[in-house]
Write a protein that holds these residues in place. Structure first.
Motif, PDB file in Angstrom:
ATOM      1  N   GLU A  54      14.816   9.852   1.414  1.00  0.00           N
ATOM      2  CA  GLU A  54      14.910  11.245   1.830  1.00  0.00           C
ATOM      3  C   GLU A  54      13.749  12.077   1.294  1.00  0.00           C
ATOM      4  N   THR A  55      13.430  13.143   2.019  1.00  0.00           N
ATOM      5  CA  THR A  55      12.386  14.064   1.592  1.00  0.00           C
ATOM      6  C   THR A  55      12.801  14.747   0.295  1.00  0.00           C
ATOM      7  N   SER A  67       0.807  -1.217   0.000  1.00  0.00           N
ATOM      8  CA  SER A  67       0.000   0.000   0.000  1.00  0.00           C
ATOM      9  C   SER A  67       0.836   1.261   0.000  1.00  0.00           C
ATOM     10  N   PHE A  68       0.224   2.321  -0.472  1.00  0.00           N
ATOM     11  CA  PHE A  68       0.800   3.655  -0.480  1.00  0.00           C
ATOM     12  C   PHE A  68       0.309   4.415   0.749  1.00  0.00           C
ATOM     13  N   GLY A  69       0.881   5.603   0.954  1.00  0.00           N
ATOM     14  CA  GLY A  69       0.452   6.473   2.031  1.00  0.00           C
ATOM     15  C   GLY A  69       0.850   7.893   1.709  1.00  0.00           C
ATOM     16  N   ILE A  70       0.661   8.801   2.672  1.00  0.00           N
ATOM     17  CA  ILE A  70       1.121  10.173   2.517  1.00  0.00           C
ATOM     18  C   ILE A  70       1.912  10.565   3.757  1.00  0.00           C
ATOM     19  N   ALA A  71       2.796  11.505   3.577  1.00  0.00           N
ATOM     20  CA  ALA A  71       3.544  12.100   4.680  1.00  0.00           C
ATOM     21  C   ALA A  71       3.455  13.607   4.525  1.00  0.00           C
ATOM     22  N   VAL A  72       3.276  14.303   5.631  1.00  0.00           N
ATOM     23  CA  VAL A  72       3.175  15.756   5.609  1.00  0.00           C
ATOM     24  C   VAL A  72       4.422  16.327   6.266  1.00  0.00           C
ATOM     25  N   VAL A  73       5.208  17.061   5.480  1.00  0.00           N
ATOM     26  CA  VAL A  73       6.449  17.659   5.967  1.00  0.00           C
ATOM     27  C   VAL A  73       6.387  19.154   5.689  1.00  0.00           C
ATOM     28  N   ASP A  74       6.483  19.957   6.747  1.00  0.00           N
ATOM     29  CA  ASP A  74       6.418  21.417   6.609  1.00  0.00           C
ATOM     30  C   ASP A  74       5.181  21.855   5.831  1.00  0.00           C
ATOM     31  N   GLY A  75       4.063  21.192   6.094  1.00  0.00           N
ATOM     32  CA  GLY A  75       2.810  21.587   5.470  1.00  0.00           C
ATOM     33  C   GLY A  75       2.621  21.100   4.048  1.00  0.00           C
ATOM     34  N   ILE A  76       3.548  20.309   3.533  1.00  0.00           N
ATOM     35  CA  ILE A  76       3.455  19.814   2.159  1.00  0.00           C
ATOM     36  C   ILE A  76       3.148  18.323   2.185  1.00  0.00           C
ATOM     37  N   THR A  77       2.190  17.906   1.371  1.00  0.00           N
ATOM     38  CA  THR A  77       1.769  16.518   1.311  1.00  0.00           C
ATOM     39  C   THR A  77       2.582  15.758   0.267  1.00  0.00           C
ATOM     40  N   TYR A  78       3.210  14.667   0.700  1.00  0.00           N
ATOM     41  CA  TYR A  78       4.015  13.834  -0.194  1.00  0.00           C
ATOM     42  C   TYR A  78       3.409  12.439  -0.296  1.00  0.00           C
ATOM     43  N   LEU A  79       3.449  11.871  -1.491  1.00  0.00           N
ATOM     44  CA  LEU A  79       3.047  10.488  -1.705  1.00  0.00           C
ATOM     45  C   LEU A  79       4.190   9.577  -1.269  1.00  0.00           C
ATOM     46  N   THR A  80       3.866   8.504  -0.517  1.00  0.00           N
ATOM     47  CA  THR A  80       4.896   7.567  -0.069  1.00  0.00           C
ATOM     48  C   THR A  80       4.558   6.162  -0.535  1.00  0.00           C
ATOM     49  N   PHE A  81       5.578   5.321  -0.564  1.00  0.00           N
ATOM     50  CA  PHE A  81       5.408   3.912  -0.913  1.00  0.00           C
ATOM     51  C   PHE A  81       6.337   3.110  -0.020  1.00  0.00           C
ATOM     52  N   GLU A  82       5.752   2.205   0.769  1.00  0.00           N
ATOM     53  CA  GLU A  82       6.513   1.416   1.726  1.00  0.00           C
ATOM     54  C   GLU A  82       7.363   2.312   2.627  1.00  0.00           C
ATOM     55  N   GLY A  83       6.809   3.457   3.030  1.00  0.00           N
ATOM     56  CA  GLY A  83       7.479   4.342   3.964  1.00  0.00           C
ATOM     57  C   GLY A  83       8.509   5.265   3.360  1.00  0.00           C
ATOM     58  N   GLN A  84       8.724   5.192   2.049  1.00  0.00           N
ATOM     59  CA  GLN A  84       9.674   6.074   1.384  1.00  0.00           C
ATOM     60  C   GLN A  84       8.931   7.022   0.449  1.00  0.00           C
ATOM     61  N   PHE A  85       9.626   8.076   0.042  1.00  0.00           N
ATOM     62  CA  PHE A  85       8.984   9.142  -0.724  1.00  0.00           C
ATOM     63  C   PHE A  85       9.029   8.846  -2.223  1.00  0.00           C
ATOM     64  N   VAL A  86       7.856   8.932  -2.852  1.00  0.00           N
ATOM     65  CA  VAL A  86       7.785   8.866  -4.318  1.00  0.00           C
ATOM     66  C   VAL A  86       8.145  10.259  -4.831  1.00  0.00           C
ATOM     67  N   GLN A  87       9.142  10.339  -5.708  1.00  0.00           N
ATOM     68  CA  GLN A  87       9.650  11.639  -6.117  1.00  0.00           C
ATOM     69  C   GLN A  87      10.319  11.560  -7.479  1.00  0.00           C
ATOM     70  N   ILE A  88      10.761  12.721  -7.950  1.00  0.00           N
ATOM     71  CA  ILE A  88      11.447  12.814  -9.238  1.00  0.00           C
ATOM     72  C   ILE A  88      12.938  12.661  -9.018  1.00  0.00           C
TER      73      ILE A  88
END
Length: 422
Positions: free
Chosen positions: A362-363, A327-348
């Protein structure tokens, strides 16, 4: 100056081939440039490929390029003259090029691209010299970063370079003066300044107040739009200000509430699966689609299940499943919502030549953030933070797909995703 003349290809009469046994051609060819002793190499316009080229000074009265070519059966090389450079190859007669397009010629040869790859209609002949039809972009590069830069696409190749060493704040007005002196060599209404992973597009006529910051993930889109004159630096800034206004209402948790397909709010700590359409209505029914629809009982939506065994460094492909799986989830860091996968950040990830979507612990930095929003039909969509560049999901095989960035697509083409809380 005579008008540009277009041809389907460069002169194709073959040079005499060497009679010695041919040696296996290497995967990469380090360009060699012979410089006549009357040429001041420091006065030659710089380009990215200089960093991995060999410059050899030769006696102008005794050096013969034709004899040199015969002694090098599988190689190509350049000879630098005062107002042009010449490419010598066994496949073609010598071809003379303008210094405006030196990087555009040398970069494909380093990658061992076929010589005919450069014979597109984008090249024109002006006064007997070949050059790209579009003028190059002037890019100022911090000297200590030079070895980290890579040519990849035409937007990187079609550049000329200047290097600066200041560790203090860059004086854009001073760089603009240099750019104005090169107005006949390159695009004149803007120039680019690079330092590490930060880029700035600067208005040549107003360098002190107009500069637009962007990152590697949007470099091609940004520079291309500026270079072809479809937008001005000021307009790019106005676009970003407008996007920031939208972000304030869609990306901060105080304003933006991520919701599942039932309209229920998804909060930090919730787990959910993402589903992707099994196929679009306008897709052809190829073998992979038929296989996938058979495996998934002809479902219209398929759950993005897990990382597959296809891993290239940090790059992640995903497999489909009828079950919920990971499953996926979200994490909120400094007011910004990030998509996560297995506890890590989905990113570019923009360290490679082509920015891609990865999962890292890493964020994400600002330029690596993914923007969560809603498409007009109510589904969740992903795009690049601060830019109208969509993130698309494509099935690679029957059950395996990948998220990727498509700078040429419209934002409405973003992958449609739906969230199911578990």
């Amino acid at each position: 100056m005579s008008a540009p003349q277009k041809f389907s290809e460069f002169p194709s009469t073959a040079m005499p081939l060497a009679t010695a046994d041919m040696i296996r051609k290497p995967r990469f060819l380090k360009p060699t440039a012979y410089v006549h002793d009357y040429i001041n190499l420091g006065s030659v316009q710089k380009c990215l490929e200089d960093r991995r080229s060999d410059f050899v000074t030769v006696n102008s009265t005794t050096f013969s390029a034709e004899l040199e070519l015969e002694s090098r059966p599988h190689e190509r090389f350049f000879v630098l003259e005062r107002d042009h450079f010449t490419l010598f190859s066994h496949s073609h007669t010598p071809v003379k090029f303008s210094y405006k397009s030196r990087n555009a010629v040398m970069s494909p040869l380093w990658r061992d691209a076929a010589f005919t790859d450069m014979t597109s209609t984008k090249f024109v002949e002006v006064d007997g010299l070949w050059q790209l039809e579009q003028l190059p972009v002037l890019c100022f590069v911090f000297g200590q970063d030079a070895d980290t830069l890579q040519s990849s696409y035409l937007i990187d190749d079609n550049t000329i370079h200047e290097y600066y060493e200041s560790t203090a704040t860059v004086d854009m007005a001073e760089l603009a003066t240099v750019a104005q002196g090169k107005a006949d060599l390159c695009v004149s209404h803007f120039f680019v300044v690079n330092r590490g992973k930060e880029y700035w597009a600067v208005d040549t006529k107003d360098p002190s107040s107009i500069s637009y910051a962007f990152g590697p993930s949007t470099k091609t889109r940004t520079i291309s739009r500026l270079a072809n004159g479809s937008i001005a630096v000021r307009a790019l800034i106005d676009e970003e200000l407008s996007q920031i206004s939208i972000d304030a209402h869609t990306s901060q948790i105080t304003e933006f509430k991520l919701r599942d397909i039932n309209g229920e709010e998804v909060a930090e700590g919730d787990n959910f699966v993402l589903q992707i359409p099994d196929r679009g209505d306008d897709e052809d029914e190829d073998e992979d689609i038929r296989e996938r629809r058979t495996m998934f009982d002809n479902k219209d939506w398929v759950t993005i299940f897990n990382r597959s065994h296809f891993n290239f460094g940090s790059e992640v492909m995903f497999t489909g499943s009828m079950d919920y799986g990971f499953s996926f989830g979200i994490a909120v860091v400094d007011g910004i919502t990030y998509l996560t996968f297995e506890g890590q950040f989905v990113q570019i990830n923009d360290y490679g030549r082509i920015p891609d979507i990865v999962v890292l612990p890493e964020t994400p930095s600002k330029h690596n953030r993914i923007h969560l929003t809603y498409s007009d039909d109510g589904f969740t969509a992903l795009s690049i933070w601060g830019a109208k560049v969509p993130i698309i999901f494509e099935w690679m095989k029957a059950t395996c797909g990948v998220f990727y960035i498509d700078e040429g697509a419209d934002i409405d083409d973003s992958a449609k995703l739906r969230i199911i809380k578990v």
